[in-house]
Design an enzyme around this catalytic site. Structure first.
Site, PDB file in Angstrom:
ATOM      1  N   SER A  56     -13.112 -11.541  -1.937  1.00 23.05           N
ATOM      2  CA  SER A  56     -12.306 -10.783  -2.546  1.00 23.05           C
ATOM      3  C   SER A  56     -10.673 -11.346  -2.482  1.00 23.05           C
ATOM      4  CB  SER A  56     -12.329  -9.297  -1.864  1.00 23.05           C
ATOM      5  OG  SER A  56     -12.042  -9.345  -0.852  1.00 23.05           O
TER       6      SER A  56
ATOM      7  N   ASP B 243      -6.692  -0.737   4.543  1.00 20.58           N
ATOM      8  CA  ASP B 243      -6.168  -0.113   3.426  1.00 20.58           C
ATOM      9  C   ASP B 243      -6.321   1.368   3.427  1.00 20.58           C
ATOM     10  OD1 ASP B 243      -4.746  -2.253   2.479  1.00 20.58           O
ATOM     11  OD2 ASP B 243      -6.335  -2.712   1.209  1.00 20.58           O
TER      12      ASP B 243
ATOM     13  N   ARG C 243       0.833  -1.154  -0.076  1.00 24.87           N
ATOM     14  CA  ARG C 243       0.051   0.099   0.137  1.00 24.87           C
ATOM     15  C   ARG C 243       0.849   1.364   0.050  1.00 24.87           C
ATOM     16  NH1 ARG C 243      -2.816  -3.245  -2.029  1.00 24.87           N
ATOM     17  NH2 ARG C 243      -4.938  -4.049  -1.237  1.00 24.87           N
TER      18      ARG C 243
END
Length: 412
Positions: free
Chosen positions: A180, A124, A95
């Site tokens: 996901s 995130d 990230r």
């Protein structure tokens, strides 16, 4: 007047595809999509066409794999970072790199805002925004999942899928397969959907099709494989004698480790925002590299330097997990870590077998292990007099004896 420009971190998945369209409609802005190639492989296929078709005025697809391996994965592995004893931080470490490049693009394009598809419940959002705050505090951040009007329109994934179908946006998510994934050079993660039940068995035979980077350990070869990793100052620079770049090291180890079912983790972890979440991870190459690095350190790193560095593992891992990669405290710890790695050089041999990484030998030209001193036989160097241990033990026992005496007197 020229339209406002917004740079969107875009993966091409369900969330960011819907968000791209929604941002353009809601803000009447020019949306510049940005995708970081950090090892997603075929997930990048057709991404440019899809982004432009969905409404982006431009898309950047930047190959950041070399930078990811060299400047993010390697320093983190030198720090032996492991979050809550299990997680090798595959998503977390990606990230800050993505956000760093997004900020650079925003400045180059004259954008006033950046946007991301991270939810208001996850980690995130914090990682993206803390990086932006550290590197470009003048930019505003749009987080649709934290906006009431967005959540009202999309209370769940079913509504997002319907919206995508209505606007002709192709997505791979479906109501039948709702979990996901997030993939990069270091790992792939799986969460949500049926995985939200911590009793759900992600390792069951029926779920083998979910995994991408590794075979099930029971399906791995029946013959063990030996590999040798060469280290120089804490970084792996060669495998089986072949010199490799940091990127090539990760790609090679992922292939070898995946073949042997190495690196699967199923855990319930503590998110920074306060809740527990269940994640399933595949980190084949990272698991091999982490093990080999520790073994190299065991031979070459001073005891107290190692213990000092190890005392900072939990703090360092939390900084990465929570999004503080560019914080001064992480940089300060990294300086200490870098100093600790000066002599972490040599070769580690490992045996890989059905999900296991087994040490099979270690050697180094700067080894701190002296067999003449460590031997149980006569010490030819006379460097260690066993009689000296008597005084050593007496001195270390002194405070214990005093404390025990006080306690015994108190009971009388």
């Amino acid at each position: 007047m020229a339209k406002e420009k917004i740079v969107l971190a875009y993966s091409g998945g369900l969330d960011t595809s819907v968000i791209l369209k929604w941002l353009k409609e809601t803000y009447d802005a020019e949306i510049i999509a940005f995708t970081a190639d950090i090892g997603q492989k075929d997930e990048l296929d057709g991404l440019e066409e899809k982004a432009l078709q969905t409404g982006a005025s431009k898309i950047y697809i930047d190959d950041l794999r070399d930078e990811f391996a060299k400047d993010f994965i390697n320093p983190m592995f030198q720090a032996a970072a492991l979050y809550e004893g299990q997680y090798l931080l595959g998503t977390s470490i990606a990230r800050p790199l993505i956000a760093k490049r997004m900020v650079e693009i925003a400045r180059a394009e004259g954008a006033t805002a950046i946007a991301h598809g991270a939810t208001g419940k996850g980690n995130d959002q914090v990682r993206f925004e803390l990086t932006a705050a550290a590197l470009a505090p003048e930019l505003s951040v749009i987080a649709p999942w934290r906006l009431e009007e967005f959540r009202e329109q999309f209370p769940g994934r079913a509504e997002m899928i319907a919206y995508a179908e209505k606007h002709g946006i192709p997505v791979t998510a479906s109501a039948a397969k709702p979990y996901s994934t997030d993939r990069n050079l270091l790992h792939i993660s799986f969460e949500s959907g049926m995985l939200e039940d911590p009793w759900f068995d992600a390792a069951a035979d029926d779920n083998k099709g979910m995994y991408v980077l590794s075979v099930a350990p029971e399906d791995a070869p029946d013959q063990a494989e030996y590999i040798e990793l060469e280290f120089d100052k804490g970084d792996c620079v060669a495998i089986n004698g072949a010199k490799l770049t940091p990127l090539q090291v990760m790609e090679t180890l992922n292939e070898i480790g995946g073949k042997h079912g190495i690196g699967r983790v199923d855990m319930v972890e503590n998110r920074f925002v306060g809740m527990k979440s269940r994640g399933v991870y595949e980190t084949p190459g990272g698991t091999i590299l982490f093990t080999a690095h520790r073994k190299m350190e065991s031979l070459t790193m001073d005891r107290d330097v190692m213990h000092l560095r190890d005392s900072l593992i939990s703090k360092y891992a939390s900084l990465v997990y929570n999004g503080f990669w560019f914080a001064p405290e992480r940089l300060a710890i990294q300086a200490l870590v870098g100093e600790s790695q000066k002599n972490v050089s040599g070769t580690v041999r490992l045996k890989l077998y059905k999900g296991n990484v087994i040490g099979a030998g270690v050697k180094s030209p700067v080894s701190l292990y002296n067999p003449d001193i460590a031997t149980m036989e006569a010490d030819p160097t006379k460097a260690y007099d066993q009689g000296d241990a008597t005084g050593f033990i007496h001195l270390n026992a002194l405070r214990l004896k005093v404390s025990s005496g006080v306690e015994q007197n108190a009971k009388k």
